[in-house]
Write a protein that holds these residues in place. Structure first.
Motif, PDB file in Angstrom:
ATOM      1  N   ASP A   1       0.865  -1.176   0.000  1.00  0.00           N
ATOM      2  CA  ASP A   1       0.000   0.000   0.000  1.00  0.00           C
ATOM      3  C   ASP A   1       0.902   1.226   0.000  1.00  0.00           C
ATOM      4  O   ASP A   1       1.786   1.347   0.862  1.00  0.00           O
ATOM      5  CB  ASP A   1      -0.904   0.018   1.240  1.00  0.00           C
ATOM      6  CG  ASP A   1      -1.962  -1.065   1.207  1.00  0.00           C
ATOM      7  OD1 ASP A   1      -2.365  -1.468   0.095  1.00  0.00           O
ATOM      8  OD2 ASP A   1      -2.364  -1.530   2.289  1.00  0.00           O
ATOM      9  N   PRO A   2       0.711   2.151  -0.946  1.00  0.00           N
ATOM     10  CA  PRO A   2       1.637   3.281  -1.049  1.00  0.00           C
ATOM     11  C   PRO A   2       1.545   4.210   0.153  1.00  0.00           C
ATOM     12  O   PRO A   2       0.479   4.412   0.727  1.00  0.00           O
ATOM     13  CB  PRO A   2       1.180   3.992  -2.332  1.00  0.00           C
ATOM     14  CG  PRO A   2      -0.275   3.641  -2.456  1.00  0.00           C
ATOM     15  CD  PRO A   2      -0.395   2.240  -1.923  1.00  0.00           C
ATOM     16  N   GLY A   3       2.690   4.780   0.540  1.00  0.00           N
ATOM     17  CA  GLY A   3       2.712   5.709   1.663  1.00  0.00           C
ATOM     18  C   GLY A   3       4.005   5.592   2.440  1.00  0.00           C
ATOM     19  O   GLY A   3       4.965   4.924   2.025  1.00  0.00           O
TER      20      GLY A   3
ATOM     21  N   ALA B   1       2.477   8.704  -0.772  1.00  0.00           N
ATOM     22  CA  ALA B   1       1.643   7.722  -1.472  1.00  0.00           C
ATOM     23  C   ALA B   1       1.578   8.029  -2.967  1.00  0.00           C
ATOM     24  O   ALA B   1       1.706   7.123  -3.809  1.00  0.00           O
ATOM     25  CB  ALA B   1       0.241   7.714  -0.870  1.00  0.00           C
TER      26      ALA B   1
ATOM     27  N   GLU C   1       2.161  11.859   4.350  1.00  0.00           N
ATOM     28  CA  GLU C   1       1.622  10.541   3.985  1.00  0.00           C
ATOM     29  C   GLU C   1       1.026  10.572   2.577  1.00  0.00           C
ATOM     30  O   GLU C   1       1.292   9.678   1.756  1.00  0.00           O
ATOM     31  CB  GLU C   1       0.563  10.122   4.999  1.00  0.00           C
ATOM     32  CG  GLU C   1      -0.092   8.780   4.708  1.00  0.00           C
ATOM     33  CD  GLU C   1       0.874   7.626   4.831  1.00  0.00           C
ATOM     34  OE1 GLU C   1       0.711   6.636   4.078  1.00  0.00           O
ATOM     35  OE2 GLU C   1       1.791   7.695   5.671  1.00  0.00           O
ATOM     36  N   LYS C   2       0.233  11.582   2.269  1.00  0.00           N
ATOM     37  CA  LYS C   2      -0.420  11.662   0.960  1.00  0.00           C
ATOM     38  C   LYS C   2       0.591  11.888  -0.159  1.00  0.00           C
ATOM     39  O   LYS C   2       0.494  11.278  -1.234  1.00  0.00           O
ATOM     40  CB  LYS C   2      -1.467  12.775   0.972  1.00  0.00           C
ATOM     41  CG  LYS C   2      -2.655  12.506   1.886  1.00  0.00           C
ATOM     42  CD  LYS C   2      -3.640  13.661   1.857  1.00  0.00           C
ATOM     43  CE  LYS C   2      -4.874  13.376   2.715  1.00  0.00           C
ATOM     44  NZ  LYS C   2      -4.540  13.325   4.155  1.00  0.00           N
TER      45      LYS C   2
ATOM     46  N   TRP D   1       4.977   7.344  -4.548  1.00  0.00           N
ATOM     47  CA  TRP D   1       5.224   5.901  -4.653  1.00  0.00           C
ATOM     48  C   TRP D   1       4.587   5.350  -5.925  1.00  0.00           C
ATOM     49  O   TRP D   1       5.241   4.656  -6.716  1.00  0.00           O
ATOM     50  CB  TRP D   1       4.658   5.189  -3.430  1.00  0.00           C
ATOM     51  CG  TRP D   1       4.851   3.701  -3.445  1.00  0.00           C
ATOM     52  CD1 TRP D   1       4.095   2.776  -4.113  1.00  0.00           C
ATOM     53  CD2 TRP D   1       5.881   2.963  -2.774  1.00  0.00           C
ATOM     54  NE1 TRP D   1       4.583   1.517  -3.902  1.00  0.00           N
ATOM     55  CE2 TRP D   1       5.672   1.599  -3.078  1.00  0.00           C
ATOM     56  CE3 TRP D   1       6.935   3.323  -1.943  1.00  0.00           C
ATOM     57  CZ2 TRP D   1       6.494   0.590  -2.575  1.00  0.00           C
ATOM     58  CZ3 TRP D   1       7.758   2.319  -1.442  1.00  0.00           C
ATOM     59  CH2 TRP D   1       7.540   0.980  -1.761  1.00  0.00           C
TER      60      TRP D   1
END
Length: 301
Positions: A16-18, A227, A223-224, A230
């Motif tokens: 999961d990207p982040g 993501a 975080e965003k 990534w």
């Protein structure tokens, strides 16, 4: 290197990207470099350490990230060449983009005083393997030296170019306004003010520069942005920083949320700069940090 490359490919494809995925990729890289250094230990000098710099040092390694490392040693760098080559050649052969420097403690201190980019990379420095106690002391010395030059360093950071606006239709998620470099500048500012490497956003709270709600917005923005970067790096490694209109479909996080994150990061950076300069605006609270008052009184912030 094959187990590392296989694990890396699997992580990039499935994670999961982040920020958590970025930290896992850092851990894989740490393990690979540590194993190479251990295999080359017979060629190593008595005192040596490998330090991850930049995004890798900060625990933020993305699929398209370059790797930046520093080999610290207490002998002339030419004598460390066999060890360095034994570590680096397998990484190069694996197709990884590696930037590296080999320096003594004295050379590293000279380098961070002479070049802001070298300093900021070092402020993110993290020891991967080798003589950790000694290398941590060198990193701390570099940060403490930056704190003594805080006025000069903060001025250089504020002069950093940041193209565009957080509200562009096609924002640059790394170097553009509100992108990763704005988040980095906030972390670097924390290190310069506290004299500690990798001080992070929490240090800005401790220093009375931002409050916990602002820190939470920064964490959410980081975080965003991580993501989105990534996914861009996974799908478009040659254009891994630009959220182009035709790249939106490659990014799993909503583009409007990314733009909101860019705005939060950029406006928080501008707010911090005003507070450090003693500026006032309706939404700014008085500074509470004795350290900041001391800096402003001496004209060093």
């Amino acid at each position: 290197m094959q187990p590392y490359l296989a694990a890396r490919e699997e992580l990039i494809a499935s994670a999961d990207p982040g920020t958590e995925a970025a930290e896992e990729l850092c851990a894989l890289m740490d393990e690979a470099v540590s194993a190479l250094a251990e295999a080359a230990s017979a060629r190593a000098p008595k005192r040596v350490a490998i330090v991850a710099l930049g995004g890798w040092g900060a625990g933020r390694l993305l699929p398209a990230s370059d790797l930046d490392l520093l080999v610290l040693c207490d002998e002339p760098p030419v004598k460390v060449k066999p060890f360095v080559e034994a570590v680096l050649y397998p990484l190069w052969d694996a197709g990884l983009a590696i930037g590296h420097q080999v320096r003594t403690r004295k050379q590293q201190l000279t380098a961070v005083r002479a070049d802001t980019d070298t300093l900021t990379a070092t402020l993110n420095g993290r020891v991967v393997c080798g003589d950790a106690g000694w290398a941590d002391a060198v990193l701390a010395e570099c940060a403490a030296d930056a704190a003594k030059r805080s006025r000069e360093v903060l001025r250089a950071l504020s002069a950093r170019p940041r193209p565009g606006s957080p509200y562009l239709l096609e924002p640059d998620l790394k170097d553009g306004a509100g992108g990763q470099r704005d988040l980095d500048e906030l972390a670097w500012t924390a290190s310069v003010l506290t004299g500690r490497p990798r001080a992070g956003f929490e240090a800005l709270v401790d220093e009375g520069i931002i409050d916990s709600a602002e820190r939470a917005r920064l964490d959410s923005a980081a975080e965003k942005i991580a993501a989105a970067r990534w996914d861009l790096g996974r799908a478009r490694p040659r254009a891994a920083t630009l959220l182009a209109l035709d790249a939106v479909e490659d990014v799993r996080i909503n583009a409007a949320l990314v733009q909101s994150a860019l705005a939060d990061a950029h406006h928080t950076l501008l707010t911090v700069r005003r507070r450090l300069a003693g500026g006032r605006a309706p939404d700014l609270r008085p500074l509470a940090s004795p350290r900041l008052f001391e800096l402003l009184e001496r004209g060093e912030a």
